[in-house]
Design an enzyme around this catalytic site. Structure first.
Site, short mmCIF file in Angstrom:
data_model
loop_
_atom_site.label_atom_id
_atom_site.label_comp_id
_atom_site.label_asym_id
_atom_site.label_seq_id
_atom_site.Cartn_x
_atom_site.Cartn_y
_atom_site.Cartn_z
N GLN A 63 0.81 -1.22 0.00
CA GLN A 63 0.00 0.00 0.00
C GLN A 63 0.84 1.27 0.00
O GLN A 63 0.79 2.09 -0.91
CB GLN A 63 -0.89 0.01 1.25
N GLU A 81 6.92 7.82 6.40
CA GLU A 81 6.59 6.58 7.11
C GLU A 81 7.58 6.40 8.26
O GLU A 81 8.54 7.16 8.39
CB GLU A 81 6.60 5.39 6.15
N ALA A 100 6.21 -24.35 -9.03
CA ALA A 100 7.56 -24.90 -9.09
C ALA A 100 7.75 -25.78 -7.85
O ALA A 100 7.61 -25.29 -6.72
CB ALA A 100 8.58 -23.78 -9.10
N HIS A 117 4.25 -6.28 11.01
CA HIS A 117 3.73 -4.92 10.76
C HIS A 117 2.82 -4.55 11.92
O HIS A 117 1.96 -5.34 12.31
CB HIS A 117 2.96 -4.89 9.43
N ARG A 119 9.36 -0.28 13.00
CA ARG A 119 8.23 -1.22 13.10
C ARG A 119 8.36 -2.24 14.23
O ARG A 119 7.36 -2.58 14.86
CB ARG A 119 8.10 -2.00 11.79
N HIS A 127 4.69 -9.68 8.37
CA HIS A 127 4.63 -8.84 7.17
C HIS A 127 5.77 -9.15 6.19
O HIS A 127 5.55 -9.20 5.00
CB HIS A 127 4.71 -7.39 7.63
N GLU A 170 11.90 -10.55 -1.96
CA GLU A 170 11.82 -11.03 -0.57
C GLU A 170 12.37 -12.44 -0.41
O GLU A 170 12.81 -12.82 0.68
CB GLU A 170 10.36 -10.95 -0.08
N ARG A 184 13.38 -4.32 8.28
CA ARG A 184 13.32 -3.50 7.05
C ARG A 184 12.70 -2.13 7.29
O ARG A 184 11.68 -2.02 7.98
CB ARG A 184 12.51 -4.25 5.98
N SER A 236 10.77 -2.26 0.33
CA SER A 236 10.68 -3.58 -0.31
C SER A 236 10.36 -3.50 -1.79
O SER A 236 10.97 -4.20 -2.60
CB SER A 236 9.67 -4.48 0.41
N LEU A 237 9.41 -2.63 -2.18
CA LEU A 237 9.17 -2.48 -3.63
C LEU A 237 10.43 -1.92 -4.28
O LEU A 237 10.79 -2.28 -5.40
CB LEU A 237 7.97 -1.55 -3.88
C1 SIN Z 1 2.81 -0.11 4.54
O1 SIN Z 1 2.18 0.51 3.69
O2 SIN Z 1 2.78 0.15 5.73
C2 SIN Z 1 3.64 -1.26 4.09
C3 SIN Z 1 4.73 -0.81 3.25
C4 SIN Z 1 5.97 -1.57 3.55
O3 SIN Z 1 5.93 -2.63 4.14
O4 SIN Z 1 7.04 -1.07 3.25
#
Ligand code: SIN
Length: 516
Positions: free
Chosen positions: A44, A111, A151, A225, A271, A328, A352, A363, A368-369
């Site tokens: 998100q 964040e 797989a 998370h 986190r 998460h 991941e 992290r 991650s993206l």
């Molecule tokens: C989030 O939107 O809180 C998750 C994003 C993330 O895990 O980096």
């Protein structure tokens, strides 16, 4: 027998980034379900990139290693944050639409544990879906995409990976040979009962790599998370950290803001710290809520979360969303270098599923993206320089010998999730971890070597993979007698400098060992 130059297992952002950047290669992307079934699609918050006016890659680097409790592989962190900013701007040039202000400037939000506003987002809180779909459209034009084939086992010949055997829902086995195989099948969220991950993420790629002799590292570091929507004792879906970044605060049912006293960054602390604080509140009999009353036009900024809350009967007018922590992200995984290479020649890993060490012990939000994009490209550029010759000599084993039936004794998914949640969760102790290791061993040791997974049903293979991953996480957690990031030991609550930068590496050919 299908042959290809490069086989990519998984269909999330890391897989698609690798597929997009591979040049002059025949590429096949294999996924066990539909291509949309990935954690990337669910992401998100956004993508972290140091592109704001007062920001710098050095600041992003520092935030990443502080959140990672200094356990990170520093060279790879530098690559991530330096190449990451460029990567985001390149995707904007290619037409990817991130959210912008009225002057067309990228909106940058905040964040947890970031010292700058540096999170680009799309569709408000649908960043993962928007960018994954954008890349998918591009990749479709050049790669062969195979859905609904799992797989199940890597093919290894003379110690070299030469492809994979897949199984479809009807039980049909197929051999794919490839010069290079990239595992990009995500982490292992489904081994826990409460998770933000899609249910298909059962650790398959990591377990399969382990069976093939690949080294795994840092498997004890699990990120919970802090804020999943929580109702009737169940975690339903993610409430992005960006919600706190926009001004929401955590409160218990008495209205007490408990994070203020715990960390200088308060509700936007790393986190692991926020998750433990919420866990403690809940253990003390309190309920925890995100108070969103200070966010104007919540439904416009967070349309996905708004819909999820309304679908689950949460009254957003009141402005209090019930939350609890859930599994998460896995910081560990298949050990790789900066090009995605593993210790098994011609086997690579990215996203991941891989452990490049960029995340350290915990992290940083929205990295991650970014990792998927940056390291997907790095793997592809590395392989694009290699000669390929379409390996075709793997004919030693006929798949006809597998009957597809096996009365193997394995626990149910729910039993595995209960053990992981109750014994290998947010707070860990020696006795609980010992119990978990023994429990997993009673299945792992018995089944692992005596049967061939090609004889299992897909559901059995998933359960075997979950047992393998649960066992490895429990063992690694038992051996790390300190607390750091996503690994917290009640009996060893402090960081121990003897463990600093010590990576626990596990390989089926070896016992667990500690390396740097
Ligand atoms: C989030 O939107 O809180 C998750 C994003 C993330 O895990 O980096």
């Amino acid at each position: 027998m299908p042959q290809t130059d490069v086989l990519i297992i998984g269909s999330g952002l890391a897989a698609l980034s690798a597929a997009y950047y591979l040049k002059n290669k025949q590429v096949t992307v294999l996924t066990k379900s539909s291509w949309v079934e990935s954690n990337s699609m669910l992401a998100q918050g956004g993508i972290a990139a140091a592109i704001g006016p007062n920001d710098s890659w050095q600041s992003h680097y520092q935030d990443t290693i502080e959140a990672g409790c200094f356990h990170n592989q520093e060279n790879n962190v530098a690559l991530l944050v330096q190449e990451g900013s460029r990567e985001i701007l390149d995707w904007v040039e290619r037409g990817m639409t991130f959210d912008v202000d009225e002057n067309g400037r990228l909106l940058l939000s905040k964040e947890g544990a970031h010292h700058h506003n540096r999170i680009v987002h799309a569709g408000g809180d649908a960043t993962g879906r928007e960018i994954t779909q954008f890349l998918y459209k591009k990749v479709c034009e050049k790669a062969h995409i195979v859905e609904d084939e799992m797989a199940v086992d890597l093919l290894v010949d003379h110690n070299q990976c030469i492809g994979v055997v897949t199984k479809n829902k009807e039980g049909k086995l197929t051999t794919y040979t490839a010069d290079y195989t990239i595992i990009a099948s995500g982490g292992c969220g489904a081994v826990y009962g409460h998770t933000s991950n899609t249910h298909v993420i059962t650790g398959d790629g990591i377990a399969m790599a382990y069976r093939a002799g690949a080294k795994l590292s840092d498997m004890e570091f699990i990120q919970f998370h802090p804020t999943m929507l929580y109702q009737n004792g169940k975690c339903i879906g993610l409430i992005s950290e960006a919600v706190r970044g926009e001004g929401a605060v955590l409160k218990n049912q008495l209205g007490e803001r408990f994070m203020k006293e715990i960390h200088e960054l308060g509700d936007l602390a790393p986190r692991d710290i926020v998750s433990r604080a919420i866990f403690d509140e809940m253990k003390n009999g309190n309920s925890v809520y995100l108070d969103i009353t200070k966010i104007s036009q919540f439904e416009n900024r967070f349309p996905t979360i708004t819909k999820m809350c309304l679908d689950n009967g949460i009254n957003l007018e009141k402005g209090w969303i019930p939350v609890a922590p859930g599994m998460h992200f896995l910081m560990g995984g298949i050990q790789t270098n900066e090009h995605g290479e593993t210790n098994v020649p011609h086997l690579l890993a990215v996203g991941e599923a891989a452990c490049t060490g960029v995340h350290g012990a915990n992290r940083l939000a929205s990295n991650s993206l970014l990792e998927g994009l940056v390291f997907g490209k790095r793997v592809a550029e590395f392989l694009s320089t290699k000669l390929t010759s379409s390996y075709s000599s793997y004919l030693k084993e006929s798949l006809d010998q597998y009957r597809g039936v096996c009365n193997v004794e394995l626990p149910t998914k729910e039993q595995i999730q209960d053990i992981m949640t109750n014994y290998v969760g947010i707070l860990r102790t020696q006795s609980e971890l010992e119990y978990a290791v023994k429990w997993f061993e009673s299945y792992q040791k018995r089944n692992f070597w005596d049967f061939n997974v090609k004889d299992f049903t897909i559901e059995q293979i998933e359960r075997l993979n979950m047992v393998t991953i649960g066992w490895i996480i429990s063992m690694s957690a038992l051996k790390r007698t300190e607390s750091r990031g996503g690994h917290f030991r009640k009996d060893y609550p402090a960081q121990n400098n003897d463990f600093w930068k010590q990576r626990q590496v596990i390989c089926c050919k070896d016992d667990i060992h500690v390396g740097v």
